[in-house]
Scaffold this motif. Sequence first.
Motif, PDB file in Angstrom:
ATOM      1  N   CYS A 112     -23.552 -37.256  23.988  1.00 16.07           N
ATOM      2  CA  CYS A 112     -22.714 -36.386  24.470  1.00 16.07           C
ATOM      3  C   CYS A 112     -23.701 -35.406  24.403  1.00 16.07           C
ATOM      4  CB  CYS A 112     -21.365 -35.921  24.350  1.00 16.07           C
ATOM      5  SG  CYS A 112     -20.082 -37.970  24.008  1.00 16.07           S
ATOM      6  N   GLN A 200     -15.143 -27.793  24.628  1.00 15.19           N
ATOM      7  CA  GLN A 200     -16.302 -28.757  24.597  1.00 15.19           C
ATOM      8  C   GLN A 200     -17.462 -29.014  25.671  1.00 15.19           C
ATOM      9  OE1 GLN A 200     -14.944 -32.804  23.605  1.00 15.19           O
ATOM     10  NE2 GLN A 200     -14.061 -32.086  22.072  1.00 15.19           N
ATOM     11  N   GLU A 202     -19.282 -30.345  27.804  1.00 15.57           N
ATOM     12  CA  GLU A 202     -19.625 -31.234  27.812  1.00 15.57           C
ATOM     13  C   GLU A 202     -20.751 -31.267  28.559  1.00 15.57           C
ATOM     14  OE1 GLU A 202     -18.781 -36.409  26.266  1.00 15.57           O
ATOM     15  OE2 GLU A 202     -17.512 -34.203  25.930  1.00 15.57           O
TER      16      GLU A 202
END
Length: 246
Positions: A112, A200, A202
């Motif tokens: 990630c 985030q 991501e």
Amino acid sequence: MVLSFVISQYTENIMSDSINLLVKIFSKQEHINEFLDGNLYISSLKKFVEMQGNNTQADLLEGITGQYQPHDIIITIKQSELGINHTIPPEDYSAPIYTSSNGDLGKLKALCFFSPLIKMNNFENIKDDIRITDKMRKDFGEDVVLIHKPQEFINRVLETAKKEKISCKTKHINYFPESETIDFDSQNFGFNKRQLFDFQKEFRIMFSTTESNNHMRLNIGDIRNLCVVLNVDQFNEELEFKIETI
């Protein structure tokens, strides 16, 4: 510090008017050194589900396959021998109903990254686009590895996985609202998260493995020539960007 970026094509859904950063955030120096050595530690989706505490890396709905609002489904409980045939009224549901494939989560491993998409037509607001939030630095760490050659890094990972006979996919996370009913495409398994995680920003490299465990290792060789190490404040405040025609 001035970094010059050209448009990167490291994901299949990339927009041609965006610059894409690939960033890994760490809390320990030894983890940074391992990463720069090319020794990648890759966690399973099962590990994220089982995490305890108020940490935004934890997500009970990792690997979600569907989200259903109460008014869109009917759940009936049956047991013929006891004569049970009961339909649960929609108003009795306290939240949306979720489905997942928990049996596969230990076999799926996710590498990630924080990967903000910077719109070329919004270049003056770049600091807002790339900012690592206080919540992220609390849960992920204070040190940043910025991969300034993302395509070369991604290629190295994919080539090494292929040699190891491990299939993998790359994609930015799709952040979905909790107010809708959604059947997720099975091809995007592991790439859907609730909108509450959208800070985030991501990007994932998802590996399909044969063993169900909490992590795997993949060594792609030293990557120091592809990276620069900063702290969060330097990343948020001191980076400058310019566009160069090549």
